[in-house]
Design an enzyme around this catalytic site. Structure first.
Site: not given
Ligand SMILES: [Zn+2]
Length: 215
Positions: A140, A142
């Site tokens: 991930d 983000r």
């Protein structure tokens, strides 16, 4: 969140434009008045968008949604992003609040890489996170600091966050946003995205109740 931390935060981004755009949801035929806000000086180069639904309370409802072209636009059944987006617009349109639409496609790896990861999920049976790692990306990528910057540019430092993702809460708090309340999002399970949702629960501690019928 203590006040000193909020006041010590430097607001680096600013509002660039505000444009009134009525939104007509395709899924429910509901219509809402909204304002789309663009920014200058955000910490990354993405063209991130805030969609503001009046009225805003002193601690407005906020939903942080990361772009998912396949789910948001085309209704891909591999995830539940499109349903979550529609749910957020409906909720915020009725209650007032802010949707932060972050251009972090595929958990930040981009559209083409996301589709490569989908290919591995289907052909090799990898889960979402393992597939990202197999193509040499973190599970991930983000970064929700930009969401905090957008809120601060709008003059908002306290929010009620709509999320099942504990990482969003902690990243926003660390970036100077006080999360006063957390509201759970809905769960949109189908036969195709069940494994995607299960992986979110098992690996990233999302608070999702998949119900009995599909366990
Ligand atoms: Zn998606």
């Amino acid at each position: 969140m203590n006040k000193a931390r909020i006041t010590s935060t430097t607001v680096s981004a600013s509002v660039r434009t505000r444009v009134k755009v009525p939104i007509h949801l395709r899924s429910s035929h509901q219509r809402f008045e909204a304002e789309m806000v663009t920014f200058s000086g955000l910490c990354d180069t993405g063209e991130h968008l805030a969609i503001v639904f009046e009225p805003l309370s002193s601690s407005p409802h906020v939903r942080v949604h990361s772009e998912c072209l396949t789910g948001d636009v085309f209704g891909s059944a591999l995830c539940d992003c499109g349903e979550q987006l529609d749910e957020a617009i409906t909720m915020l349109g009725k209650l007032g609040g802010i949707l932060l639409y972050l251009r972090q496609e595929g958990r930040g790896i981009g559209l083409y890489n996301k589709l490569d990861a989908y290919d591995l999920q289907i052909s090799q049976g990898l889960d979402t996170y393992a597939a990202n790692q197999a193509i040499n990306f973190p599970e991930d990528m983000r970064d929700f600091r930009v969401a905090a910057e957008m809120l601060q540019a709008l003059g908002i430092f306290e929010i009620s966050l709509v999320t099942n993702n504990p990482d969003k809460i902690s990243q926003l708090e660390r970036s100077g946003i006080s999360v006063k309340h957390v509201l759970q999002t809905g769960v949109f399970v189908n036969s195709t995205n069940h494994r995607y949702l299960r992986t979110k629960i098992d690996k990233h501690h999302h608070t999702i109740n998949l119900g009995e019928e599909l366990q």
